[in-house]
Design a protein around this motif. Structure first.
Motif, PDB file in Angstrom:
ATOM      1  N   HIS A 213     -12.770 -28.015  32.243  1.00 32.31           N
ATOM      2  CA  HIS A 213     -12.752 -29.611  32.270  1.00 32.31           C
ATOM      3  C   HIS A 213     -13.814 -30.488  31.323  1.00 32.31           C
ATOM      4  CE1 HIS A 213     -12.222 -33.382  34.494  1.00 32.31           C
ATOM      5  NE2 HIS A 213     -13.513 -33.511  34.442  1.00 32.31           N
TER       6      HIS A 213
ATOM      7  N   ASP B 132     -15.697 -33.319  29.928  1.00 31.12           N
ATOM      8  CA  ASP B 132     -16.045 -34.630  30.162  1.00 31.12           C
ATOM      9  C   ASP B 132     -16.177 -35.281  28.891  1.00 31.12           C
ATOM     10  OD1 ASP B 132     -15.765 -34.837  33.226  1.00 31.12           O
ATOM     11  OD2 ASP B 132     -16.987 -33.540  33.115  1.00 31.12           O
TER      12      ASP B 132
ATOM     13  N   HIS C  20     -11.088 -34.846  30.320  1.00 35.29           N
ATOM     14  CA  HIS C  20     -11.163 -36.082  30.893  1.00 35.29           C
ATOM     15  C   HIS C  20     -11.917 -37.256  30.331  1.00 35.29           C
ATOM     16  CE1 HIS C  20     -13.292 -37.828  34.867  1.00 35.29           C
ATOM     17  NE2 HIS C  20     -12.499 -38.620  34.356  1.00 35.29           N
TER      18      HIS C  20
ATOM     19  N   MET D 147     -13.199 -40.488  29.621  1.00 35.18           N
ATOM     20  CA  MET D 147     -14.066 -41.586  30.380  1.00 35.18           C
ATOM     21  C   MET D 147     -14.472 -42.501  29.129  1.00 35.18           C
ATOM     22  SD  MET D 147     -16.079 -39.508  33.032  1.00 35.18           S
ATOM     23  CE  MET D 147     -15.921 -37.989  32.351  1.00 35.18           C
TER      24      MET D 147
ATOM     25  N   ASP E  26     -12.788 -34.724  41.344  1.00 38.75           N
ATOM     26  CA  ASP E  26     -13.730 -34.597  40.516  1.00 38.75           C
ATOM     27  C   ASP E  26     -15.171 -35.262  41.005  1.00 38.75           C
ATOM     28  OD1 ASP E  26     -15.422 -34.320  38.200  1.00 38.75           O
ATOM     29  OD2 ASP E  26     -14.006 -35.303  36.945  1.00 38.75           O
TER      30      ASP E  26
ATOM     31  N   VAL F 120     -12.613 -30.004  40.124  1.00 39.66           N
ATOM     32  CA  VAL F 120     -13.580 -30.039  39.007  1.00 39.66           C
ATOM     33  C   VAL F 120     -14.785 -29.731  39.572  1.00 39.66           C
ATOM     34  CG1 VAL F 120     -14.461 -31.205  37.495  1.00 39.66           C
ATOM     35  CG2 VAL F 120     -12.091 -31.501  37.687  1.00 39.66           C
TER      36      VAL F 120
END
Ligand code: DX5
Ligand code: ZN
Length: 216
Positions: free
Chosen positions: A34, A36, A67, A69, A172, A192
């Protein structure tokens, strides 16, 4: 019932040894990594972007999960699709979020994920019904690893599973040995895990223990 998948959150790895960390997770049997991605605007923190992810892609066959953000996922999406991600998750709260963003991900042959911040109601999923493969429920306010699992997250997971029965439900933030079983029971199957993997010496046993606890 989907078998539980543990996705280590690379935000919590040692960036000075990034390639080694990927190799260790590959050897540990991690099925997904994963990534980020933070833009310092959507969340008050910066991490890494598509160039870093692309350079690490060939080191493992694990699912690469980005992911995003970021405030403008639409502007940067193609870079993540080209970087070799298998799953790209965007926030419904992003400035340029639209249902078509999810279609763009799927049209590239990539799984589409949608993420909900803690204060965002699951009713937001109604407008994008059938257009995503995974819904990621944030169980902390995004931006930093190592936070505590927010109360109410399991109810949110259950509501998400009810609202989107064909999607995988992920969770998550603050997912660890003491929170994963209840999240799983509520309907999550994609977990996550940052601190609960990278805080351990042995990543293989961390991933296995979490998966076992999730499976009940
Ligand atoms: C938070 C990130 C998470 C985070 C998880 O903004 O989206 O993926 O790194 O870390 P832990 O498991 O330590 O909460
Ligand atoms: Zn994340």
């Amino acid at each position: 019932e989907n078998a539980p998948v543990i996705a280590p959150s690379m935000l919590k790895c040692d960036f000075a040894r990034l390639a080694d960390e990927v190799d260790l997770l590959d050897a540990a049997g991690a099925k997904a990594l994963h990534w980020d991605v933070m833009d310092g605007h959507f969340v008050p923190n910066l991490s890494y972007g598509a160039m870093v992810i692309a350079d690490l892609r060939e080191r493992t066959d694990a699912v690469f999960d980005a992911h995003l953000m970021v405030s403008a996922p639409g502007r940067y999406l193609d870079e993540y699709l080209k970087a070799g991600c298998d799953l790209v998750t965007v926030h419904v709260e992003a400035d340029d979020f639209s249902p078509e963003l999810l279609d763009r991900i799927r049209d590239a042959g990539v799984a589409a994920g949608v993420c909900l911040n803690p204060e965002t109601p699951v009713e937001r999923l109604a407008e994008i019904e059938g257009r995503f493969d995974l819904c990621l429920v944030m169980s902390v306010n995004p931006g930093f690893g190592g936070q505590s699992y927010l109360p109410g997250s399991n109810e949110k997971i259950a509501a998400t599973a009810a609202q989107a029965p064909d999607a995988i439900v992920g969770v998550d933030g603050g997912v660890a040995g003491d929170t994963i079983a209840a999240a799983s029971a509520a309907g999550a199957s994609y977990f996550v895990c940052g601190s609960s993997v990278f805080g351990r010496e042995d990543y293989a046993s961390a991933v296995q223990d979490l998966a076992k606890t999730a499976a009940g």
